[in-house]
Write an enzyme that holds these catalytic residues in place. Structure first.
Site, PDB file in Angstrom:
ATOM      1  N   ASP A   9       0.858  -1.182   0.000  1.00  5.66           N
ATOM      2  CA  ASP A   9       0.000   0.000   0.000  1.00  5.66           C
ATOM      3  C   ASP A   9       0.900   1.238   0.000  1.00  5.66           C
ATOM      4  O   ASP A   9       2.091   1.172   0.304  1.00  5.66           O
ATOM      5  CB  ASP A   9      -0.906   0.009   1.236  1.00  5.66           C
ATOM      6  CG  ASP A   9      -2.117   0.918   1.062  1.00  5.66           C
ATOM      7  OD1 ASP A   9      -2.855   1.107   2.039  1.00  5.66           O
ATOM      8  OD2 ASP A   9      -2.314   1.458  -0.054  1.00  5.66           O
ATOM      9  N   GLU A  50       1.858   3.899  -4.091  1.00  8.67           N
ATOM     10  CA  GLU A  50       1.379   2.519  -4.191  1.00  8.67           C
ATOM     11  C   GLU A  50       2.299   1.672  -5.074  1.00  8.67           C
ATOM     12  O   GLU A  50       2.622   0.522  -4.740  1.00  8.67           O
ATOM     13  CB  GLU A  50      -0.046   2.511  -4.741  1.00  8.67           C
ATOM     14  CG  GLU A  50      -1.066   3.018  -3.732  1.00  8.67           C
ATOM     15  CD  GLU A  50      -2.423   3.306  -4.355  1.00  8.67           C
ATOM     16  OE1 GLU A  50      -2.480   3.529  -5.584  1.00  8.67           O
ATOM     17  OE2 GLU A  50      -3.418   3.320  -3.615  1.00  8.67           O
ATOM     18  N   ASP A  75      -5.187  -2.962  -2.284  1.00  4.76           N
ATOM     19  CA  ASP A  75      -6.514  -2.350  -2.356  1.00  4.76           C
ATOM     20  C   ASP A  75      -6.568  -1.237  -3.398  1.00  4.76           C
ATOM     21  O   ASP A  75      -7.567  -0.524  -3.493  1.00  4.76           O
ATOM     22  CB  ASP A  75      -6.966  -1.825  -0.986  1.00  4.76           C
ATOM     23  CG  ASP A  75      -6.045  -0.770  -0.418  1.00  4.76           C
ATOM     24  OD1 ASP A  75      -6.017   0.340  -0.975  1.00  4.76           O
ATOM     25  OD2 ASP A  75      -5.359  -1.035   0.583  1.00  4.76           O
ATOM     26  N   ASP A 124      -0.995  -0.940   5.072  1.00  3.15           N
ATOM     27  CA  ASP A 124      -1.450   0.435   5.321  1.00  3.15           C
ATOM     28  C   ASP A 124      -0.792   1.008   6.570  1.00  3.15           C
ATOM     29  O   ASP A 124      -0.368   2.168   6.595  1.00  3.15           O
ATOM     30  CB  ASP A 124      -2.970   0.439   5.455  1.00  3.15           C
ATOM     31  CG  ASP A 124      -3.505   1.807   5.777  1.00  3.15           C
ATOM     32  OD1 ASP A 124      -3.930   2.024   6.929  1.00  3.15           O
ATOM     33  OD2 ASP A 124      -3.503   2.681   4.891  1.00  3.15           O
ATOM     34  N   HIS A 347     -19.802  25.450   7.631  1.00  4.02           N
ATOM     35  CA  HIS A 347     -19.324  26.505   6.733  1.00  4.02           C
ATOM     36  C   HIS A 347     -18.901  27.750   7.508  1.00  4.02           C
ATOM     37  O   HIS A 347     -19.288  27.951   8.667  1.00  4.02           O
ATOM     38  CB  HIS A 347     -20.420  26.874   5.729  1.00  4.02           C
ATOM     39  CG  HIS A 347     -21.663  27.407   6.388  1.00  4.02           C
ATOM     40  ND1 HIS A 347     -21.782  28.696   6.854  1.00  4.02           N
ATOM     41  CD2 HIS A 347     -22.843  26.804   6.677  1.00  4.02           C
ATOM     42  CE1 HIS A 347     -22.967  28.873   7.391  1.00  4.02           C
ATOM     43  NE2 HIS A 347     -23.636  27.736   7.301  1.00  4.02           N
ATOM     44  N   GLU A 423     -29.098  22.466   4.474  1.00  2.00           N
ATOM     45  CA  GLU A 423     -29.715  22.879   5.724  1.00  2.00           C
ATOM     46  C   GLU A 423     -31.232  22.701   5.680  1.00  2.00           C
ATOM     47  O   GLU A 423     -31.822  22.438   4.630  1.00  2.00           O
ATOM     48  CB  GLU A 423     -29.386  24.356   6.026  1.00  2.00           C
ATOM     49  CG  GLU A 423     -28.506  24.563   7.234  1.00  2.00           C
ATOM     50  CD  GLU A 423     -29.103  24.098   8.559  1.00  2.00           C
ATOM     51  OE1 GLU A 423     -30.218  23.550   8.592  1.00  2.00           O
ATOM     52  OE2 GLU A 423     -28.435  24.286   9.581  1.00  2.00           O
TER      53      GLU A 423
END
Length: 544
Positions: A9, A50, A75, A124, A347, A423
Site C-alpha cells: 500500500d 502505491e 486495495d 497500510d 461553513h 440545511e
C-alpha cells in the site's frame, strides 16, 4: 514451487503531498510475516506511493526466495488492473514504475488480486508509520507492534446484528491496542531482510485521545464512486437551513442566542425519559414543551440507527448503549476494520451569521463574508497540516461550496456535492431573527420547539424530515467511503443530527449542542453499526 503473498500500500497526505509506502511478505500457509518494508518518499501522489510499495514488496520476495511464485494483494484497483494488463498505463509517472515492478520477478510467477481496504491493514499501517517518521525527519524502522495482532485486525469484519453506538467496539479496540506484543521480523527502510526480530514493547491506551488520534491517519487512492462532482455554479442553488452560532453561545439545531441566554423557551420540565427498549412500540411523551422522543412523522418508520448498518440492535453484554434498560443479549465480536470517518465542517460565516437570522435552504443562499473566507482559509491550513483527508463532500449551498472549495484547493482535492447535507428549509422564517419569528408566528414557533414533526410556517421542513434525509445521506457516504477519512462541509442542523444519531440521543439534544461557524466535529462509522463521536465544535484552528 512455493507461493508467497505480498501485500502493499502507499499513501500521500495531500495527493500530492508527504508520501510513503508499506509492504509485507507473508507465508500463506501459516500467516507468518516473513519481511516488512516501508519508506518515506517525500512529496508524491497516492499512485506513485502505491507502485513503490509494490516494487519494495517484490524486491523483498526476490531477496528472500527468488524462485517463489507471488500473489500480490493490494486495495489499489488502479495498480492491480494495470499490472494485470487489463488497463492501459497512460500517466507518464506510472509507466516507468510499472516497468520497474515487472522486471523484479518473471511475469509468469506473479499474479495480482484486489482486496478490500480492511484486509490490507498491515501494509497500510507500515505506510503510515513511514509517513509519520518522515514528518519527524526520520527514516522508518520496524515497530514493536505484534504482527499477529495486525493480521487479526485485517481479518474480514464479523457478521451479525449491529451493536450499540460505540461502547463495544471502543473496548475491543482498546484491548487490541493494549495487548502484549510479540517479536516480529522486519525489513529496514532499504528493503533488505532484518538481522533479527525487533524487541516487543507493550503500551496501554491513553484514556484521552491525542489530537492526531481524534480521527485516523489513513491513505487511499481509490476514486470515490457514487458521488457527483460539484459543478462550478449549480443551475438552481438550494438555500441554507439553520440559524448561525458563535463560540460559547447556547444554540438550538440551527439557532443561536446571546451568551448565557437559553434559546429554547420550551425546555423540558423534568428529566428526559430513557429511550424505549429495542422493538418496543414508540410512546407518546407528555407535552411538557420538550421535543418528543419519537421524531418520525406518521408512517415514516423508526428513528434512524446510530450508524449506517440499519436499525439499532440490542447492546452487547456489559455495554452501555441506546437500548440500556432492555434485556441485553451477547452478540458477535465488534467490528475492528477501519471505519468511515466523517470530519464535519460547518461553513464559514455569512452576513446573516452575526445577526443570528434563520438561514436555511429556502432563503437567499448567501455567500461567505470576508470573515467567513478567513475562517475557511484557517481551517484549510489546519486540515492540510493533519494530512488525513482523502475526499471532500459539500452541501449544495453556496456558503458550503465556497468553504469546501477553499479547503479542497489547499489539499489538492476535488469537491463532490451531496444534496442530503443541505440545511433545513425554514419556510417563512428565512431571514428573520428568533425574536421576529416569536412576534409574527408565536403558535407555529411553539409547536416547532415542542415537536420535531412540526414544520416552520409556510411549508418549511420539520426536523423529523431532516433526520431522515441526513441519515440517508450518511448511509450513502459511509458505503462509498468505507475505511476512509472524508470531509463533509455542511450546516448546523445536519451536523448536529449526525452527532445526535451517533450518540443514540433523543431529538431534544439538538437544542443542547453548540456549533460555531467553521468548527470541526468528527464521527467514525464502523461496518457493524457502531458509531463513535471523536470531536465536537472544535474551533482551535480559528484562534491561532
Amino acid at each position: 514451487m512455493r507461493e508467497l503473498v505480498v501485500e502493499a500500500d502507499g499513501g500521500s497526505r495531500g495527493n500530492p503531498g508527504p508520501a510513503g509506502y508499506g509492504a509485507v511478505v507473508l507465508d500463506p500457509a501459516t500467516g507468518e510475516t516473513l519481511a516488512e518494508a516501508a519508506e518515506y518518499i517525500g512529496v508524491a501522489t497516492n499512485n506513485v506511493a502505491e507502485y513503490k510499495g509494490l516494487i519494495a514488496g517484490l524486491r523483498a520476495v526476490a531477496a528472500l526466495e527468488p524462485d517463489a511464485a507471488v500473489r500480490v494483494r493490494m486495495d489499489s484497483k488502479l495498480v492491480v488492473e494495470q499490472m494485470s494488463g487489463r488497463w492501459k498505463i497512460k500517466h507518464p509517472d506510472m509507466k516507468p514504475l510499472a516497468a520497474e515492478a515487472a522486471r523484479v520477478l518473471p511475469a509468469g510467477r506473479v499474479r495480482y488480486e484486489w482486496i478490500p481496504r480492511e484486509r490490507n491493514k498491515h501494509a497500510d499501517r507500515l505506510a503510515n508509520e513511514a509517513m509519520d517518521a518522515g514528518k519527524r525527519g526520520e527514516q522508518w524502522t520496524p515497530s514493536a507492534r505484534d504482527a499477529s495482532a495486525a493480521r487479526r485486525a485485517a481479518a474480514p469484519p464479523p457478521s451479525g446484528p449491529p451493536g450499540d453506538a460505540a461502547a463495544g467496539a471502543a473496548r475491543a479496540r482498546a484491548a487490541l491496542t493494549s495487548a502484549t506484543n510479540t517479536p516480529t521480523g522486519g525489513l529496514p527502510a532499504t528493503g533488505l531482510p532484518a538481522a533479527g526480530p525487533s524487541p516487543a514493547t507493550a503500551s496501554a491506551p491513553s484514556p484521552v485521545p491525542a489530537p492526531d488520534t481524534l480521527w485516523p491517519v489513513e491513505a487511499d487512492a481509490t476514486p470515490d464512486p457514487g458521488v457527483t462532482p460539484a459543478p462550478a455554479e449549480p443551475a438552481d442553488p438550494v438555500p441554507d437551513r439553520g440559524l448561525t452560532s458563535h463560540p460559547g453561545v447556547t444554540s438550538g439545531p440551527g439557532l443561536t442566542s446571546d451568551p448565557g441566554v437559553a434559546l429554547n423557551p420550551a425546555e423540558p420540565a423534568g428529566p428526559v425519559p430513557d429511550p424505549a427498549p429495542v422493538g418496543a412500540a414508540p410512546q407518546e411523551p407528555a407535552r411538557t414543551g420538550a421535543v418528543p422522543e419519537q421524531d418520525a412523522e406518521p408512517g415514516a418508520g423508526p428513528e434512524p440507527a446510530p450508524g449506517p448498518a440499519g436499525t439499532v440492535s440490542p447492546t452487547r453484554a456489559g455495554s452501555q448503549g441506546p437500548a440500556d434498560g432492555a434485556v441485553r443479549r451477547a452478540g458477535p465480536a465488534p467490528d475492528l476494520s477501519a471505519p468511515a470517518t466523517f470530519v464535519l465542517l460547518r461553513h464559514g460565516e455569512t452576513a446573516l451569521t452575526p445577526e443570528k437570522r434563520f438561514s436555511g435552504s429556502g432563503g437567499s443562499d448567501p455567500e461567505l463574508s470576508e470573515a467567513g473566507r478567513r475562517q475557511a482559509a484557517a481551517v484549510a491550513d489546519a486540515l492540510a497540516a493533519r494530512g488525513t483527508i482523502r475526499h471532500v463532500v459539500s452541501s449544495p449551498l453556496l456558503r458550503c461550496r465556497q468553504t469546501a472549495e477553499t479547503v479542497a484547493a489547499r489539499l489538492g482535492l476535488d469537491v463532490a456535492v451531496e444534496p442530503g447535507l443541505r440545511e433545513t428549509d425554514f419556510g417563512a422564517w428565512e431571514g428573520l431573527t428568533f425574536a421576529e419569528v416569536r412576534e409574527r408566528h408565536p403558535e407555529d414557533l411553539d409547536a416547532w420547539l415542542a415537536s420535531p414533526k412540526a414544520a416552520p410556517t409556510g411549508g418549511g421542513e420539520s426536523f423529523a424530515a431532516v433526520t431522515r434525509r441526513v441519515a440517508a445521506a450518511r448511509d450513502r457516504l459511509a458505503a462509498a467511503h468505507a475505511g476512509r477519512t472524508v470531509l463533509l462541509v455542511s450546516h448546523v442542523t445536519p451536523i448536529k443530527t449526525l452527532v445526535r444519531l451517533a450518540l443514540g440521543a433523543p431529538p431534544e439534544s439538538l437544542f443542547k449542542m453548540d456549533l460555531s461557524a467553521a468548527s470541526l466535529s468528527a464521527v467514525a462509522y464502523y461496518a457493524d453499526g457502531n458509531a463513535s463521536v471523536r470531536l465536537l465544535n472544535d474551533t482551535s484552528h480559528l484562534r491561532r
